[in-house]
Design a protein around this motif. Structure first.
Motif, PDB file in Angstrom:
ATOM      1  N   THR B  74       0.827  -1.205   0.000  1.00 29.47           N
ATOM      2  CA  THR B  74       0.000   0.000   0.000  1.00 29.47           C
ATOM      3  C   THR B  74       0.863   1.256   0.000  1.00 29.47           C
ATOM      4  O   THR B  74       0.642   2.172  -0.800  1.00 29.47           O
ATOM      5  CB  THR B  74      -0.914   0.022   1.243  1.00 29.47           C
ATOM      6  OG1 THR B  74      -1.901  -0.990   1.082  1.00 29.47           O
ATOM      7  CG2 THR B  74      -1.598   1.373   1.409  1.00 29.47           C
ATOM      8  N   LEU B  75       1.845   1.310   0.893  1.00 32.60           N
ATOM      9  CA  LEU B  75       2.642   2.535   1.012  1.00 32.60           C
ATOM     10  C   LEU B  75       3.569   2.714  -0.179  1.00 32.60           C
ATOM     11  O   LEU B  75       3.894   3.839  -0.553  1.00 32.60           O
ATOM     12  CB  LEU B  75       3.390   2.553   2.342  1.00 32.60           C
ATOM     13  CG  LEU B  75       2.446   2.672   3.553  1.00 32.60           C
ATOM     14  CD1 LEU B  75       3.238   2.694   4.853  1.00 32.60           C
ATOM     15  CD2 LEU B  75       1.557   3.917   3.458  1.00 32.60           C
ATOM     16  N   ALA B  77       2.708   1.834  -3.295  1.00 32.96           N
ATOM     17  CA  ALA B  77       1.846   2.314  -4.380  1.00 32.96           C
ATOM     18  C   ALA B  77       1.336   3.724  -4.125  1.00 32.96           C
ATOM     19  O   ALA B  77       0.931   4.410  -5.058  1.00 32.96           O
ATOM     20  CB  ALA B  77       0.673   1.357  -4.577  1.00 32.96           C
ATOM     21  N   ALA B  78       1.310   4.152  -2.846  1.00 32.57           N
ATOM     22  CA  ALA B  78       0.804   5.491  -2.517  1.00 32.57           C
ATOM     23  C   ALA B  78       1.906   6.549  -2.508  1.00 32.57           C
ATOM     24  O   ALA B  78       1.619   7.739  -2.446  1.00 32.57           O
ATOM     25  CB  ALA B  78       0.106   5.469  -1.154  1.00 32.57           C
ATOM     26  N   ARG B  83       4.615   7.008  -7.668  1.00 30.70           N
ATOM     27  CA  ARG B  83       3.513   7.319  -8.587  1.00 30.70           C
ATOM     28  C   ARG B  83       3.970   8.245  -9.704  1.00 30.70           C
ATOM     29  O   ARG B  83       3.482   8.161 -10.832  1.00 30.70           O
ATOM     30  CB  ARG B  83       2.357   7.952  -7.811  1.00 30.70           C
ATOM     31  CG  ARG B  83       1.652   6.952  -6.929  1.00 30.70           C
ATOM     32  CD  ARG B  83       0.867   7.627  -5.813  1.00 30.70           C
ATOM     33  NE  ARG B  83      -0.324   8.307  -6.287  1.00 30.70           N
ATOM     34  CZ  ARG B  83      -1.155   8.976  -5.479  1.00 30.70           C
ATOM     35  NH1 ARG B  83      -0.897   9.024  -4.178  1.00 30.70           N
ATOM     36  NH2 ARG B  83      -2.216   9.552  -5.960  1.00 30.70           N
ATOM     37  N   ALA B  90       3.457   1.250  -9.247  1.00 34.14           N
ATOM     38  CA  ALA B  90       2.220   1.521  -8.500  1.00 34.14           C
ATOM     39  C   ALA B  90       1.055   0.768  -9.147  1.00 34.14           C
ATOM     40  O   ALA B  90       0.265   0.121  -8.465  1.00 34.14           O
ATOM     41  CB  ALA B  90       1.941   3.025  -8.467  1.00 34.14           C
TER      42      ALA B  90
END
Lengths: 166, 327
Positions: B74-75, B77-78, B83, B90
């Motif tokens: 999650t972190l 991709a965030a 990004r 991501a």
């Protein structure tokens, strides 16, 4: 440090095999969180750990030393339901209700994830902040199955609360 | 689940000593390992919890990024840098699993995730990967999700992940701490192994090794595409996926780094495809030639025969997306 479940401290189990899910239900006696598949496929066991949603069936209780766990019991009460709990009632977001605690824990986190700007597979351009679309909600809720098929009403409930809160 | 001892590693050296024991396994997010322990596919005598190690940050390094082994999917991709500069990574992460799983899954653990072959995960079935010498149930059995490239007569399982396919296209490097205190780096392209006669060995890790980070090289220009074909629109493993980084100048391809998921026991990279594409003008004929190279030695096993034409079309579709060519 003990583990905290809905702000109540508990000692960690002696047997490391105890899943966080079984610990919540049996050791802490809070049976709102449900066991569906027990393999991380259905999402019925979704809880918030330090505010982040996880499948409690795929985590060991002993790995949560010092963590704050929030279950459906910690989100609202019969007298004071959370906005999402009210919206699930108003929109008929369930039939049998077995998946509902996981759905509502997941949806609670979903709103915070969109607020934080986390992208999803439905966010076309991952450089941009996600928008609150039904497609985003569906993608972000794909880890919570409802075999009664209440999905359209679940989406409606989440959309209503998210539009108010975001 | 069989009984086991639980140990929390306080420092990296401590973790290395603990996991060097032959009955010990490291655990990070646990979403894959605990599932396999419930199925008794894995029965470690000791679980070594890596969660307290300081490997949970993304930092700039050598013009690129160093993603700690415990950074969650999650972190990763965030992260704004991922990004912005490595959107392929991501997108690949977000194309896999669910938010709940990505919140627990880690960089190191995801690299090591196990196949979803039904014979591997069912201890009543033969499987050379789980029980060497017992045979392969999939070769003449249910093989819908299985490999068409790099298989052996021992195993046709696929590596199931998405993250590593993007890292393979990006030519990222895995940083590994050895049990003896050494550190080494292995390209993601060489990290996973083909099954051969030892399908139980899935990657280059030895007893006592711990993945500490994945290093992304400096960002490159070009379009970054992750195209995943799956049986439902969310929360399903890839039947085929294509990670592509393609750049062009004056109508000619100047960079083409491609990797494929769902086709083999490892994220698949064939350097001949990039060599074919670079210097050429995008066309459907060219993309078909690229597929000819990719699928030169492809072999179907009945139920997964569909992957051969699927991979060809997915490659063409990804390259059309990346080059702006309309099919």
């Amino acid at each position: 440090m003990p583990i905290s479940i809905n702000h109540q401290p508990y000692d960690l189990p002696d047997d490391p095999r105890v899943s966080l899910l079984d610990f919540i239900r049996h050791d802490a006696g809070q049976s709102g969180t449900k066991k569906g598949c027990d393999h991380g496929q259905c999402g019925a066991c979704t809880v918030l750990v330090n505010g982040v949603r996880i499948n409690s069936c795929l985590s060991l209780a002993v790995m949560h030393d010092g963590d704050e766990v929030t279950t459906i019991e910690g989100l609202g009460t019969i007298d004071q339901p959370s906005a999402l709990q009210k919206a699930f009632l108003e929109h008929d977001g369930f039939q049998c209700g077995y998946c509902t605690p996981g759905q509502i824990c997941s949806a609670t986190a979903l709103i915070e994830e969109i607020r934080a700007g986390w992208p999803s597979d439905a966010t076309g351009d991952v450089e941009q902040a996600p928008k609150l679309t039904d497609e985003e909600i569906r993608e972000r809720m794909s880890g919570n199955l409802c075999r009664c098929g209440a999905y359209p009403n679940i989406i409606a409930a989440i959309r209503e609360v998210a539009e108010t809160e975001l | 689940m069989k009984p086991f001892d639980y140990q929390r590693a306080e420092r990296l050296e401590h973790a290395g000593q603990l996991v060097a024991d032959s009955g010990a396994m490291a655990i990070a997010g646990g979403t894959n390992l605990l599932d396999l322990m419930k199925l008794q596919v894995e029965t470690p005598a000791t679980l070594v919890d890596l969660g307290a190690l300081p490997l949970d940050t993304i930092a700039e390094a050598d013009g690129g990024l160093r993603i700690g082994a415990l950074v969650t999917n999650t972190l990763t991709a965030a992260d704004a840098r991922i990004r912005g500069e490595y959107p392929l990574l991501a997108r690949a992460i977000l194309a896999g699993a669910t938010q709940q799983l990505r919140n627990k899954a880690t960089t190191g653990g995801n690299l090591c995730q196990r196949t979803r072959c039904y014979y591997f995960t069912n201890i009543d079935q033969p499987c050379n990967k789980r029980d060497p010498g017992s045979g392969c149930g999939a070769i003449k059995g249910i093989a819908r999700l299985h490999a068409i490239l790099g298989t052996s007569d021992q195993c046709i399982a696929t590596y199931p992940g998405d993250m590593a396919v993007a890292m393979c296209a990006l030519d990222a490097t895995v940083e590994i701490a050895g049990g003896d205190g050494s550190t080494r780096s292995v390209p993601v392209r060489d990290f996973h192994l083909l099954p051969g006669d030892t399908p139980q060995r899935e990657n280059v890790l030895e007893d006592g090794d711990i993945i500490t980070a994945v290093l992304l090289p400096p960002p490159v220009s070009g379009q970054q595409i992750y195209r995943k074909v799956r049986e439902r629109s969310s929360y399903a493993f890839a039947m085929c996926s294509v990670a592509a980084i393609v750049d062009q100048a004056d109508g000619t391809i100047t960079r083409a780094d491609l990797a494929f998921g769902g086709l083999a026991h490892k994220p698949w990279h064939d350097p001949r495809i990039g060599e074919l594409l670079v210097g050429a003008k995008p066309s459907l004929t060219l993309f078909d030639k690229a597929a000819d190279l990719l699928l030169e030695n492809a072999q179907g096993y009945g139920e997964n025969d569909y992957k051969i034409p699927l991979a060809r079309r997915a490659l063409a579709a990804a390259l059309c997306d990346a080059t702006g060519l309309t099919a």
